[in-house]
Design a protein around this motif. Sequence first.
Motif, PDB file in Angstrom:
ATOM      1  N   ARG A 171       0.833  -1.191   0.000  1.00  0.00           N
ATOM      2  CA  ARG A 171       0.000   0.000   0.000  1.00  0.00           C
ATOM      3  C   ARG A 171       0.871   1.245   0.000  1.00  0.00           C
TER       4      ARG A 171
ATOM      5  N   ARG B  37       2.162   0.620  -7.808  1.00  0.00           N
ATOM      6  CA  ARG B  37       0.725   0.468  -7.615  1.00  0.00           C
ATOM      7  C   ARG B  37       0.140  -0.688  -8.420  1.00  0.00           C
TER       8      ARG B  37
ATOM      9  N   GLY C 121      -5.272  -0.965 -11.330  1.00  0.00           N
ATOM     10  CA  GLY C 121      -5.835   0.293 -10.863  1.00  0.00           C
ATOM     11  C   GLY C 121      -6.611   1.045 -11.906  1.00  0.00           C
TER      12      GLY C 121
ATOM     13  N   HIS D  23      -7.870   3.822   1.763  1.00  0.00           N
ATOM     14  CA  HIS D  23      -7.518   2.410   1.919  1.00  0.00           C
ATOM     15  C   HIS D  23      -7.372   2.149   3.415  1.00  0.00           C
TER      16      HIS D  23
ATOM     17  N   TYR E 257      -7.567  -1.880  -3.271  1.00  0.00           N
ATOM     18  CA  TYR E 257      -7.997  -0.493  -3.115  1.00  0.00           C
ATOM     19  C   TYR E 257      -7.981   0.248  -4.444  1.00  0.00           C
ATOM     20  N   GLU E 258      -6.887   0.105  -5.199  1.00  0.00           N
ATOM     21  CA  GLU E 258      -6.768   0.851  -6.453  1.00  0.00           C
ATOM     22  C   GLU E 258      -7.842   0.443  -7.458  1.00  0.00           C
ATOM     23  N   SER E 259      -7.990  -0.869  -7.667  1.00  0.00           N
ATOM     24  CA  SER E 259      -8.973  -1.292  -8.674  1.00  0.00           C
ATOM     25  C   SER E 259     -10.387  -0.921  -8.218  1.00  0.00           C
TER      26      SER E 259
ATOM     27  N   PHE F 119      -4.841   8.866  -3.067  1.00  0.00           N
ATOM     28  CA  PHE F 119      -4.081   8.083  -4.034  1.00  0.00           C
ATOM     29  C   PHE F 119      -2.694   8.716  -4.159  1.00  0.00           C
TER      30      PHE F 119
ATOM     31  N   TRP G 124       0.856   9.342   0.648  1.00  0.00           N
ATOM     32  CA  TRP G 124      -0.517   9.419   0.146  1.00  0.00           C
ATOM     33  C   TRP G 124      -0.956  10.866   0.043  1.00  0.00           C
TER      34      TRP G 124
ATOM     35  N   GLN H 278       0.520   3.829 -14.090  1.00  0.00           N
ATOM     36  CA  GLN H 278       0.197   2.431 -13.756  1.00  0.00           C
ATOM     37  C   GLN H 278       0.789   1.436 -14.752  1.00  0.00           C
TER      38      GLN H 278
END
Length: 421
Positions: free
Chosen positions: A11, A16, A20, A51, A84-86, A103, A303, A381
């Motif tokens: 995380r 990442r 995502g 997250h 979390y990203e997706s 993010f 973050w 990404q």
Amino acid sequence: MSAMSNSNFSRRSLFRAAAGMAAAGTLAACGSNNGRGGSGGSGKQLTQMFHAYGEAGTEQAIKRYAAAYKKANVSTQWITSADYESKLFATLLTKQAPDLFEFHPQIQMVKSGQVADLTDIIDPVKSDFNPADIKSHTVDGKIYGVRMIDDPQFFFYRPSLFKKAGVKVPETFDELMEAAAKLTTDKVKGLYLGNDLHAVVNPLIWSAGADTLNDKNEIAYHTPGFVEGLKKMRQLFTSGHLLLGAPTDFWDPSSLSQGLCAIQFCGMWAMPQFQKALGDDIGIFPFPKVTDAGKPSVVNGGWSMFVNAKGDNVDAAKEYVKWLWIDQKQYQEDWATSYGFHIPPRTSIANEATKLKSGLPAEGVKLSNQYGHFDNIGWTQAMIQGTWDVMANCVRKNGDPEKALDACDKTVNRELKKLFG
């Protein structure tokens, strides 16, 4: 602050989930619990997405800050899922999209109009932010996103085990491999780099004297030094001295604190937990240089808070971001130092943060200042996934680094062309 320990996923790093940006259709809805309708405030309803941080008290803190805000009802979606990203990017495509979310700065979110320009709220205090944090959130002179915490990552080790094995703190990658060999016993592995090795891709690039992209947004990682680094990583991977398949990932301090390894790559967020478990028997060092031309490196992850530019409440969301992440300095310091150790991005707060002034935290700050590399907003990404594939093909499998890097170059150049023409 690390992720929940049920996640096998980093995380905290700059690396990442490739998923995502994919619109994972099956994840589009957050289920019936979309977290709307919080308490406190009046009028406007705002939703923020975070997250799940691993440290105790983090969820309560974020909800406590929100409850203190009087101009809107701010509810929090605390996503415990490893995805979390997706989940975030799938939800952003639906009517359940959050008004604001955390993010990392990535240029495709700016180019696609996903995130709002926050220049007007940051400008008055811009000089109080770490310049590297401003730069990593800036596109064409406009600032997108407010940095909440900076998270340096380095190696943690047990000095007592070093002493027993007659090992000194490694200054080169070769010395790191030698140390891992000497520290490995029938019960303890010498070194842990995380289960998928993603967390150390960028440090391997930087410590080999290369970079992800140069100032002109061109490939800067495909160098003889990085090739050498990949070959050394392969050697380490097959040596039997690397902890593989640990119960928790690199961001969780358990592998070192429970005696599964003697050295662990992890983040400054875990320092209080390491100190609680090991007392004074804990030290840190940066990712050592891979080649003579290289130098040590520290990942400065972290973050940031973004406003969903496609939401219905952009102005109200910006007002809340300004209130919490610009005006409320006591909450910002609480968030950075009460649940794990992080460096506050605001210089005025960092200077006052007593918990970071001495001992191991102060050493972490020093290493971060000396060797830190921050987010590159142009490193997307798909590019990140490309370098993960290189690691998988050359380190996990015995692939040819040059061929793997050529394949990565195609992906990265395709992305660069899309973003910069």
